[in-house]
Design an enzyme around this catalytic site. Structure first.
Site, PDB file in Angstrom:
ATOM      1  N   ASP A  27       0.857  -1.186   0.000  1.00  0.00           N
ATOM      2  CA  ASP A  27       0.000   0.000   0.000  1.00  0.00           C
ATOM      3  C   ASP A  27       0.894   1.236   0.000  1.00  0.00           C
ATOM      4  O   ASP A  27       1.095   1.882   1.032  1.00  0.00           O
ATOM      5  CB  ASP A  27      -0.897  -0.036   1.243  1.00  0.00           C
ATOM      6  N   GLU A 106      -6.404   5.128  -8.878  1.00  0.00           N
ATOM      7  CA  GLU A 106      -7.695   5.645  -8.407  1.00  0.00           C
ATOM      8  C   GLU A 106      -8.275   6.738  -9.307  1.00  0.00           C
ATOM      9  O   GLU A 106      -7.568   7.648  -9.742  1.00  0.00           O
ATOM     10  CB  GLU A 106      -7.539   6.196  -6.985  1.00  0.00           C
ATOM     11  N   LYS A 142      -9.534   2.008  -9.310  1.00  0.00           N
ATOM     12  CA  LYS A 142     -10.163   2.183  -7.996  1.00  0.00           C
ATOM     13  C   LYS A 142     -11.301   3.188  -8.085  1.00  0.00           C
ATOM     14  O   LYS A 142     -11.132   4.297  -8.582  1.00  0.00           O
ATOM     15  CB  LYS A 142      -9.135   2.659  -6.971  1.00  0.00           C
ATOM     16  N   THR A 167     -13.108   0.863  -3.525  1.00  0.00           N
ATOM     17  CA  THR A 167     -12.435   1.336  -2.320  1.00  0.00           C
ATOM     18  C   THR A 167     -13.403   2.096  -1.408  1.00  0.00           C
ATOM     19  O   THR A 167     -14.577   2.244  -1.729  1.00  0.00           O
ATOM     20  CB  THR A 167     -11.220   2.204  -2.709  1.00  0.00           C
ATOM     21  N   PHE A 189     -12.037  -1.259   4.504  1.00  0.00           N
ATOM     22  CA  PHE A 189     -11.051  -0.494   5.274  1.00  0.00           C
ATOM     23  C   PHE A 189     -11.102  -0.881   6.752  1.00  0.00           C
ATOM     24  O   PHE A 189     -11.939  -0.376   7.500  1.00  0.00           O
ATOM     25  CB  PHE A 189     -11.330   1.001   5.107  1.00  0.00           C
TER      26      PHE A 189
END
Length: 337
Positions: A27, A106, A142, A167, A189
């Protein structure tokens, strides 16, 4: 539990053991961390790219992105937007040189409630990767897990063969809708769920197995495996290694360099906690969510409503900061009007 030096030589680190049961994803947008921990895949987001782009080592990528924006021309706003998209792709292309798998890139969080806007921006990012000689098979786009984002993912997967990573996922309703949309991967998350419960409840610490984020991902994993959904579950946003170890066996886990380092230095036996066999024996019932049902069930989860909107605002704010940084790097970007 300490391990003797002799035993440690024979034993794999927790990180190496984890890789036997779960696909480990980095990440980060920092290439050095990717080189060091050798993950299969890597994920980025506006916050990570902003942090990496401010490092002197990556100034050349920033300069290349600015030059690209200028070359395409148009208004200053258009040039900065094109430079921003290009910067994401430049980072993604460099990351792909260092990993065997896929990179997640993203779509602008400011499009989170604009289905068509997300579809168009996703296609644009894939085109930029194609220009760089990179197949869409190596990219995960994303998208925010709003209703509009999930439906954008459904269209991108079914009509364009573009793989999506959903996400900012906090509620079970979001997970069910993503599975029904047939997206490639979701990123629930973990740490941000824990943050909310610590901030809003009386309890300030949790054992890993009782961690609200861990319990959320466990339920989603069990649901997907019980009902045969192909969508990959990738736990994300961890606050400590206890959360990671408590989700051993999850399809994928995306982990920050700091926690990767801690796992690589820890030597204890790691036992999988999630398995398809146990999931198939669980007592969850199948749900179907149309838009009205989705919005109701998601709205019933106060934590998820607050964390989704907060996450979108934070990613949008970092996207704006990134654009301002590109603007500073391109003082003569504006064309005469």
């Amino acid at each position: 539990m300490s391990v003797s030096p002799v035993k440690r030589q024979k034993m794999e680190s927790v990180l190496d053991q984890l890789k036997h049961h779960t696909t480990v994803v980095a990440d980060t947008g920092d290439f050095n961390a990717i080189d060091e921990y050798k993950p299969l895949d890597a994920t980025t987001n506006p916050s990570l790219i902003l942090a990496a782009a401010q490092m002197p080592a990556y100034q050349e990528l920033v300069d290349d992105a600015v030059a690209y924006g200028k070359k395409l021309g148009g208004s200053e706003e258009e040039q900065i937007k094109n430079a921003s998209d290009k910067l994401f792709v430049l980072f993604g292309a460099e990351i792909l040189k260092r990993i065997p798998g896929r990179v997640s890139t993203e779509v602008d969080a400011r499009l989170s409630f604009d289905k068509e806007g997300m579809i168009q921006r996703a296609k644009r990012l894939i085109d930029l990767y194609k220009e760089a000689g990179i197949s869409k098979e190596r990219i995960l786009i994303k998208l925010s897990s709003t209703w509009e984002g999930i439906q954008a993912g459904k269209v991108l997967e079914a009509e364009y063969g573009i793989h999506c990573n959903m996400t900012l996922l906090f509620s079970f309703a979001q997970a069910v809708a993503c599975a029904e949309a047939g997206v490639t991967l979701i990123s629930p998350f973990v740490g941000r769920i824990l943050d909310w419960y610590v901030a809003n409840g009386e309890k300030k610490s949790y054992e890993p197995s009782e961690d609200p984020g861990v319990k959320s991902v466990t339920k989603i994993y069990n649901y997907y495996k019980k009902f045969g959904y192909k969508t990959i579950v990738m736990g994300a946003s961890f606050r400590n290694t206890g959360e990671i170890k408590a989700l051993t066996g999850c399809d994928y886990l995306t982990i920050s360099p700091k926690l990767l380092a801690e796992l690589s230095k820890e030597y204890v036996k790691l036992t999988p906690t999630l398995s398809v066999k146990e999931a198939q024996a669980c007592e969850l019932e199948k749900m179907h969510l149309d838009e009205k049902a989705f919005r109701w069930h998601h709205n019933e989860d106060q934590m998820a409503v607050e964390k989704l909107s907060d996450g979108i605002r934070k990613f949008a704010a970092d996207a704006i900061k990134l654009e301002r940084m590109l603007q500073v790097n391109a003082p003569s970007t504006a064309t005469s009007q």
